[in-house]
Design a protein around this motif. Structure first.
Motif, short mmCIF file in Angstrom:
data_model
loop_
_atom_site.label_atom_id
_atom_site.label_comp_id
_atom_site.label_asym_id
_atom_site.label_seq_id
_atom_site.Cartn_x
_atom_site.Cartn_y
_atom_site.Cartn_z
N GLU A 101 0.82 -1.20 0.00
CA GLU A 101 0.00 0.00 0.00
C GLU A 101 0.86 1.26 0.00
O GLU A 101 0.48 2.29 -0.59
CB GLU A 101 -0.94 0.00 1.20
CG GLU A 101 -1.94 1.14 1.19
CD GLU A 101 -2.98 1.04 2.29
OE1 GLU A 101 -3.97 1.79 2.23
OE2 GLU A 101 -2.81 0.19 3.20
N ARG A 133 -7.73 -7.25 0.88
CA ARG A 133 -6.91 -6.08 1.15
C ARG A 133 -6.50 -5.37 -0.13
O ARG A 133 -6.53 -4.14 -0.22
CB ARG A 133 -5.65 -6.47 1.94
CG ARG A 133 -5.83 -6.67 3.43
CD ARG A 133 -6.11 -5.37 4.19
NE ARG A 133 -5.20 -4.28 3.86
CZ ARG A 133 -3.99 -4.09 4.42
NH1 ARG A 133 -3.57 -4.95 5.34
NH2 ARG A 133 -3.24 -3.07 4.08
N ILE A 176 -7.49 -1.37 -1.33
CA ILE A 176 -6.55 -0.26 -1.52
C ILE A 176 -6.47 0.18 -2.99
O ILE A 176 -5.62 1.00 -3.34
CB ILE A 176 -5.14 -0.61 -1.00
CG1 ILE A 176 -4.54 -1.80 -1.75
CG2 ILE A 176 -5.18 -0.88 0.49
CD1 ILE A 176 -3.11 -2.14 -1.32
#
Length: 439
Positions: free
Chosen positions: A231, A270, A274
């Motif tokens: 990220e 996840r 993002i």
């Protein structure tokens, strides 16, 4: 096998392969399965379009989890000689096959950027000549592997000038302790981000970072830290690799399909949260509306197009068969002395074996093209595998969308078992017999 016997056979095969971590996107499971198909033929004879892959085996460190052929370089002379050998192998192929249309061109390893600068420059100049020798589609996206520990701005500039628009590096897990246990180092997030910015300035449009799940003792905290690192860096592509193990390792690693599924799902959720795009069951993710892979991999996975491998241990495949270059299974730390790179194992395969290999490759993307299967078989693939498809539909493991058979959320955790249903009948029977005898 017909009627109820065939149904029982499919159910038994699926039950056994669903629990076997060796059953993934690899095919054949054992080299001996293809021994009777060995032949002295040119599997690329008559092919007028294909992708090229060039294998550079040298690395700065030999990571213990890496399944590919790689060596610690002994120095400039060895690297220089290897580049000469790979050029010679290509030139022999080119003289025989002429100006085929190039669908993709990738360089992997090993770590290509581990080459000394002079050898790397020579290799890039050679690849420029390769491109000139063949007609290429304007849409080709070539990719090369690198590592942050071997980053050299001069090499990246050379790669960009040679036509590479995508670079790929492995983070694997962002945990120094785990990586050191596997003989691998990792750079700081700041260093990685700075290098990524420099690479973009050199003219490379896309960066891919590899991460792994299923490593021994890889906790969810480690996985979380790895995605946190992604990220912060936000490369254009992210590729997930499920750790591969051999038969002797499976007794002590403490893994099973349920745990692997949970790890994948955590990463999947996840990555989407993002800003990445990807289908459930797919192992590649992108910030854009693309598949997250190079042209070489795209044409292999989605259309079953031929590919030719240059360099030691490299694999080649066409609708005629499969081949491997010499040193495929070499486990030495340093490369043995060789005078030539050549196809050591060539297999002329029946269409059912070609289909099995294609389906396993394609399922890396969570789906396979039924039209490609039909083209290989020269008959309707849905009819040939009617019982297998009926089983998969009845259990809601797959669904059909356009020309694709796509794994569902129920089917993906068992993707290796799904793939096994498209193995050749001979090797389905051989697998069942072997596993049953070992129980």
């Amino acid at each position: 096998m017909i009627g109820d016997n065939k149904i029982q056979f499919i159910e038994k095969l699926f039950q056994l392969t669903s629990k076997d971590l060796l059953c993934n996107t690899s095919y054949p499971l054992n080299k001996s399965w293809f021994e009777k198909y060995k032949a002295d033929i040119d599997i690329m004879d008559g092919e007028n379009e294909m992708s090229f892959y060039f294998h550079i085996p040298f690395c700065k460190h030999l990571c213990s989890f890496c399944e590919y052929t790689k060596f610690i370089s002994s120095g400039f002379e060895e690297e220089e000689k290897y580049i000469e050998l790979i050029i010679k192998q290509y030139n022999e192929f080119w003289r025989e096959h002429g100006k085929i249309e190039l669908l993709g061109l990738d360089v992997g390893g090993g770590t290509p950027t581990a080459l000394n600068l002079k050898s790397f420059e020579k290799f890039m100049l050679f690849l420029e000549q390769v491109r000139e020798n063949h007609s290429c589609k304007n849409t080709i996206e070539s990719s090369m592997e690198f590592s942050f520990s071997t980053y050299d701005r001069k090499k990246i500039l050379l790669a960009a000038q040679c036509g590479f628009s995508r670079l790929s590096a492995g983070i694997q897990v962002y945990d120094r302790r785990m990586l050191r246990q596997n003989n691998r180092e990792i750079s700081s997030i700041k260093t990685i981000k700075n290098i990524c910015e420099e690479i973009k300035q050199c003219g490379i449009n896309k960066l891919n970072l590899d991460i792994m799940y299923g490593l021994p003792n890889e906790s969810f905290d480690v996985i979380k830290n790895t995605i946190d690192a992604i990220e912060l860096i936000m490369p254009e592509h992210v590729t997930l690799y499920e750790t591969r193990y051999n038969l002797n390792q499976l007794d002590y690693i403490g893994l099973n399909r349920e745990l692997l599924w949970k790890q994948y799902m955590y990463i999947y959720d996840r990555l989407l949260s993002i800003g990445y795009k990807g289908r459930l069951g797919q192992n590649t993710f992108s910030k854009y509306d693309d598949e997250g892979v190079s042209s070489y991999l795209y044409t292999r996975m989605f259309y079953g197009k031929p590919y030719k491998g240059f360099g030691i241990s490299a694999q080649s495949m066409s609708r005629k068969g499969l081949s491997y270059n010499n040193l495929k299974l070499c486990k030495e730390k340093c490369m043995p002395q060789i005078e030539k790179i050549y196809e050591e194992d060539i297999y002329m395969l029946p269409t059912r074996e070609i289909v099995a290999k294609y389906v396993c490759i394609a399922l890396y993307s969570g789906r396979f093209n039924i039209k490609v299967v039909s083209d290989i078989l020269q008959q309707d693939g849905m009819s040939v595998f009617k019982d297998e498809f009926d089983f998969l539909f009845n259990h809601k493991y797959v669904e059909i969308v356009d020309d694709y058979c796509i794994l569902t959320s129920k089917g993906f955790p068992l993707y290796g078992a799904v793939a096994s249903l498209f193995w050749s009948e001979e090797h389905k029977e051989k697998y069942i017999k072997t596993v049953t005898n070992n129980l």
